[in-house]
Scaffold this motif. Structure first.
Motif, mmCIF file in Angstrom:
data_model
loop_
_atom_site.group_PDB
_atom_site.id
_atom_site.type_symbol
_atom_site.label_atom_id
_atom_site.label_comp_id
_atom_site.label_asym_id
_atom_site.label_seq_id
_atom_site.Cartn_x
_atom_site.Cartn_y
_atom_site.Cartn_z
ATOM 1 N N THR A 95 8.787 -8.460 89.575
ATOM 2 C CA THR A 95 10.010 -7.967 90.214
ATOM 3 C C THR A 95 11.190 -7.908 89.267
ATOM 4 O OG1 THR A 95 10.598 -10.197 90.924
ATOM 5 C CG2 THR A 95 9.308 -8.870 92.471
ATOM 6 N N ASP A 96 10.985 -8.217 88.010
ATOM 7 C CA ASP A 96 12.098 -8.213 87.067
ATOM 8 C C ASP A 96 12.128 -6.885 86.308
ATOM 9 O OD1 ASP A 96 13.975 -8.541 85.139
ATOM 10 O OD2 ASP A 96 13.064 -10.315 84.239
ATOM 11 N N PRO A 97 13.116 -6.040 86.598
ATOM 12 C CA PRO A 97 13.128 -4.728 85.942
ATOM 13 C C PRO A 97 13.390 -4.800 84.442
ATOM 14 C CG PRO A 97 15.132 -5.042 87.232
ATOM 15 C CD PRO A 97 14.229 -6.200 87.544
ATOM 16 N N THR A 98 13.944 -5.878 83.977
ATOM 17 C CA THR A 98 14.322 -5.942 82.553
ATOM 18 C C THR A 98 13.124 -6.128 81.630
ATOM 19 O OG1 THR A 98 14.674 -8.326 82.518
ATOM 20 C CG2 THR A 98 16.533 -6.955 83.186
ATOM 21 N N THR A 279 8.488 -1.633 93.892
ATOM 22 C CA THR A 279 8.865 -1.941 95.289
ATOM 23 C C THR A 279 7.962 -1.192 96.261
ATOM 24 O OG1 THR A 279 10.632 -0.249 95.285
ATOM 25 C CG2 THR A 279 11.270 -2.526 94.799
ATOM 26 N N ALA A 285 8.813 -7.970 98.558
ATOM 27 C CA ALA A 285 9.858 -8.235 97.574
ATOM 28 C C ALA A 285 11.044 -8.966 98.179
ATOM 29 C CB ALA A 285 10.326 -6.919 96.947
ATOM 30 N N ILE C 211 15.697 -3.585 96.151
ATOM 31 C CA ILE C 211 16.063 -4.360 94.970
ATOM 32 C C ILE C 211 17.540 -4.098 94.712
ATOM 33 C CG2 ILE C 211 15.234 -2.511 93.440
ATOM 34 C CD1 ILE C 211 14.655 -4.666 91.326
ATOM 35 N N GLN C 215 20.246 -6.956 89.969
ATOM 36 C CA GLN C 215 19.076 -7.307 89.161
ATOM 37 C C GLN C 215 19.067 -6.582 87.814
ATOM 38 O OE1 GLN C 215 18.118 -9.983 91.105
ATOM 39 N NE2 GLN C 215 16.011 -9.358 90.588
ATOM 40 N N PHE C 216 19.934 -5.613 87.660
ATOM 41 C CA PHE C 216 19.989 -4.827 86.436
ATOM 42 C C PHE C 216 21.236 -5.255 85.657
ATOM 43 C CE2 PHE C 216 17.719 -2.630 89.670
ATOM 44 C CZ PHE C 216 16.625 -2.061 89.043
ATOM 45 N N PRO C 217 21.053 -5.946 84.530
ATOM 46 C CA PRO C 217 22.216 -6.540 83.847
ATOM 47 C C PRO C 217 23.333 -5.536 83.571
ATOM 48 C CG PRO C 217 20.156 -7.292 82.838
ATOM 49 C CD PRO C 217 19.787 -6.263 83.857
#
Lengths: 299, 299, 299, 299, 299, 299
Positions: A95-98, A279, A285, C211, C215-217
């Motif tokens: 779930t971490d987009p980075t 997602t 999520a 989301i 969550q997006f820095p």
């Protein structure tokens, strides 16, 4: 009107490994000019458009096309699930987009699988071009429509053979093997319909292209069980007279053609795991509280 | 897999008169961006692509979309038969090409009805452009897909209203009246699904566009019978949990929503006469001897 | 009419490295169905087509759509420059064609970047298919158009998230981070417009997909500065009444929405170096004498 | 980035009468291959994609294209409003769908005006086919791009002439007359740019096609006022150096070319009445109580 | 009417190695907007559509376009055979489908080469999009059509240069080198036609883009032999008056232009080996008995 | 390579009257899926792509397809000139744009004839959609390609019949009558090729659709002269072995098939008058001085 079942016609083994480019090629069998969307929609429209179907001589042809149309729905399912299985797990779940989980899209032939869908099929071909209604032929002239269908099934057969040849993945081979047999039935059925209608003898044309289903182990195994001799009479009450066309001997191996009532027993539809980085579906999520809330609302 | 029936959901009265330009407009409801091909294919693909459907919270949404998908097959039939009825008899019947029987095509909006088909429908829109797979949205994110479906049904509703307003032909009005009611059920169903999923309250959005189904006599008559309160559970065994979404009161008239198992009883599919000037189907055009030959071969 | 500025809304850092496949994916955000061409053109046409805009109740919605349309021009610029920066230096620079400088095209997803353009963007999507006017929805019914816009922005949001996830390139992330915030404003704006128009409560639908921007820095940094609370009133004199819609609290974090007049200050448009192997622009490729001649003529 | 104004460049008289087929033809000037969408998007992309623009010799060409791009926005507005005015009142206004208010669509060339839009324009051409990004040419080579633009403007001129010739409607003639003059400026500007860049002498090519603007009374009147001599410097601060290209004498009548800063004063955008039979915009269709509610919410 | 010859205009060396991605790029020169399908079809339609050709002043232009059209047929052949040679042997030959002979398609840019064709060309571009009749421009106005053709040939030249730069394969370079020279003749021919028609002086525009054919060794070798000075008068009896346009000095190197009657001698068409894994052509795949049968039937 | 002749295969009588809607329908035979562009391009590509053609058994099939391909060029000419003749004089001739000479476009099915062309043909179908390379089938498998061609010619035959039936115009009937006969030859030729290749007996399939050419007086007259028995061997030296396929008796009337060398004698291409209101070609529109200038330059 239809009744829909949550089963697929044949069991699909798990892929050897996630395979996005393989999935991109299989799309040709779904949304290509000769894909299952085309067979489904051609026969569906030809039946709805069939003039004079109530005539004694015309009815068996109407019933034939209608029964085959109904079977094609099962075929779009098989191709779609094959694509979906090949795409499952293609990118790292999370779930971490980075972490750039979708980086694999950079090397993939078809980016829509990652951007437009949740790593699943869409009605498009192996170059990502959408299926189009231009692929439907419905002239109203029975002989011409049957000739079209015969050509369409031969073209579809060529595509299945070629997609088979792109991979040794077991899911793709199981699917194409099954469809070679069932599509082979439809090739013969339309040839037989032309023969019944005109008296021409098309038997020596087979196989088109010049390679037998027996060369494909997955198809051969099914033909050994006689699957190529069966025409499914999808709804015996409403589309009864197919045996007046589907009769006699198979033009390739001389086996006896026969009609079977109903749809194959099949197996439950494959399970498709969540892809949280997309997602898809997104329910997993969200936090526990929210899940309970939904459960309450569903209550 | 599906079982197909040779019945249509509702009886279509005969057209006031053959009407090729009317047929050209009705095509929008079949192959337009918001036509029945779009609803059928969107929901069919969304169900085959539905990840995580086996989860407790997800399943009712899966079942909902699958049941609606199955109903949409009946809707492409209704629109197609409406077009076919409007086109029947549009040109003078006969077998002599020198009488220029298709002269009417010169003044018609859609020439494909005369050249590509036998005065029948094709999967195209009101300008003759083919339906395209680009019309299918299947992101994999449940909430986004439901929002799409809600919008799609509202757009489809606008198109139905406008096509209704182009004519006083009874076939078109019966068809659009029925579809306004059934499409209205789907609008509410997707709104309700979003509500169940998120807790948002969408009830005050209705109707979109700003005109009630009750303004359309053919729709009102069906709503008076409660047809707008029914969600058909197409296959109770395979797609059971729709009642967890389709419940409560209708947002427009406060009637109680309820689930009905199976498909509508319907009526036999309409009869479409031969159009010999188009050799459709062409069997009647050949001589008696040949007909007997076919009968023999069918034998 | 417009006045155009040679500035972009936000500073784009240099790419980590030239990245043609990355550029091919970013094209989805420019010319895809949910790309910035679509948002720009949808809102531009909806405003030009807006009937009854002079009515007291309608005007705030007209002003809202017009202001957002104007901002979208800045968004096509940002996506285009991102693509152009990713493509700059992708192939070795030089004027000798025999060194096969464009060999990299053989391994690239999108060959148009090398053949049709000078390693720059075109209005197409991530599979090289051109943007089409079919992507514009303008029904004339305000409620339906607003619902469309709400859905369009949610779909665009999904695409931005997914493109973000394909890479850790700083240019792409800066661009998508900014657009997630600004597109997020538009999502809320259209939801709020529907709420004001109907009284429905859409707040619980957020976020779609599931989301958060936080969550997006790169997006979070901008939201920490409050950028998600600002609606730019592009032309306060001509499109004044947006504050009647853009008001209240943000549905996700409860911050106070507010209107800011004018356009962002922005920064100068990025510099794009020559690519002489593509004769782009070709002026540097010619000899000194000719350059002096042009200078003279310009004189 | 842009600032948008709610004014159009020139006053459009009311149509002689509602004219849906006329509107269908005018669409060619909006969304056709040579329509204003094409000029706007070609120049917008060419400027964003312009490599080496900071070079002394290149800058005037960049500024030229950017200024023309900005003016083209005004041109899509003029064509769109012309279409919208022609379509206003085309069908009888009212809220009762049973009167078949849209019956006129049966005889109309473009059904999208009635079904997809609220009797307003869409980005499509005179056959209802959507504008496509394929119409954008941006090779990166300055000389080739300028040659393209010169050809594009000549092709656009041919289309304007021919659409003019389809009607004596005053709205269409005022619009095409104005655009012949302004497009004529762009033809000359790109020819001049090629001359400055290469030293070639293109003056004798004019006019293309072989008919002078002076033959069109509405264009002649504007040229008598000198409108064909003016290049608008849309943003003198950001795109300054156009006078290094736009200088000297007009190739057709020898008048002195000159640059004018800013945009035309223009007039307010035309008023477009409600079309309640299309629920466009739909606000007037709801009851008084609801209007008051909205007013309260807007409060 | 035409007479067709089984020869190609110039000898194509064998490729350095099979190269499917190279073939995918070369497709741009066949089926791209600026490919040889476009030049062939533009000039063929412009000649069939040429009004007033029998006029004394018009005839030389008619003859010019007709002669060039005829030459373009040779150009689609050269590009097609280049693609076919690059694709020959791309996959391992054999008749056993279980060896996955087409596995290479998974890494290839254009899957149609393996699925739709027998590793041969199709009328599509470098992204697999089909050539379209939209690429044909035929306004009927001679000056505008000539300007179009001049632009088209310049755009085609840019594409050839760029495809040349993608590879050092000798087949591709021989083909592009030849076409740069012959296409260069057409560029000059259309410029000269405009000059003759209007008196404008276009000579200083050359070359477009800004790189000389002399920079390409394969083209330079042909120009050293004078090939760029020759216009082929395809049929001197039927299209005689080209020398009234093709005359004077070449604008780039001052050499004397001259007309040559007939078509180039050329060489036999390349040999394309069987690809049995694609059953192409399939005759070799069947058993000896069947071959003898066919031979008998041919007898 | 080809040599082109300025003659058409058969004399086309003058139309009964200008007929723009008739022209719009005839376009189907030019640029439709089954139009002459399709036959020409299918066979041209299949020959260039024909693998293994040098094999003894394959060569007759290669020669057959090549000869038919060459004849199809004559067929696009016939259809194009028919369209051009129907469109000549459709609008009042003159040079004054203020008389609205193109007003007729408002009532015409295809506006491109007036805006994009000079009242002449374009490669599009009867709904104005462009011909597309998607219409080309070239699988590489000989048997499948022959089957496709057989189906294509049957589909083309159906379209010719139906277009014939739309009108009693003598130009259209002469053209379709001729093409029914020549296309009928191609139907039989591909059937015969399949028979020779496989031994199947297709004779009883004829005619498809179920109406004989003898029912069309213009076709019957030509068949009475034996035109349906002749296969033209376009280039006996280069494509010699067609008589190994084209032999035996005609399946419909039992006449003896025979091969004729060369192309038909034909007649000069029709004269197409100027349409000055479209500046087509535009030369006549300019003043006498300029005409003399051009004459001097042509000198």
């Amino acid at each position: 009107m239809i009744i829909r079942f949550d089963r697929v016609a044949v069991d699909l083994p798990a892929p050897a490994s996630p395979n996005p480019n393989g999935a991109s090629l299989v799309q040709e069998l779904l949304g290509g000019k000769f894909g299952e969307m085309s067979t489904l929609m051609n026969y569906t429209f030809q039946t709805m458009n069939f003039r004079g179907r109530e005539q004694e001589q015309a009815r068996p042809f109407y019933d034939l096309i209608a029964n085959i149309a109904a079977e094609e729905h099962a075929h779009i399912e098989l191709v779609t699930y094959t694509i979906n299985l090949l795409l499952s797990g293609t990118t790292p779940r999370g779930t971490d987009p980075t972490t750039a989980p979708l980086a694999g899209a950079n090397e993939s032939r078809n980016s829509y699988h990652f951007i437009a869908s949740g790593q699943t099929a869409l009605p498009m071909d192996s170059m990502g071009r959408p299926w189009t209604g231009d692929n439907v032929f419905s002239s109203g002239n029975l002989k011409l429509d049957l000739l079209h269908n015969f050509f369409l099934e031969c073209g579809a057969r060529a595509n299945k053979i070629r997609v088979y040849e792109t991979t040794d993945d077991p899911t793709v081979r199981a699917m194409t093997g099954y469809l070679l047999v069932r599509g082979g039935v439809h090739v013969v059925a339309y040839a037989r319909a032309l023969e019944v209608l005109t008296g021409a003898d098309l038997g020596k044309l087979f196989p088109i292209p010049d390679i037998s289903n027996k060369q494909f182990p997955e198809a051969k195994a099914l033909e050994d069980q006689g699957l190529h001799r069966i025409l499914y009479r999808n709804n015996p009450a409403d589309f009864p007279r197919v045996a007046e066309v589907w009769k006699g001997l198979h033009p390739e191996d001389g086996s006896v053609l026969h009609v079977e009532d109903g749809i194959p027993e099949g197996v439950p539809s494959p399970v498709l795991p969540d892809e949280p980085q997309l997602t898809a579906p997104g329910i997993g999520a969200i936090d526990e509280t929210m899940l309970q809330e939904i459960a309450t609302r569903l209550g």
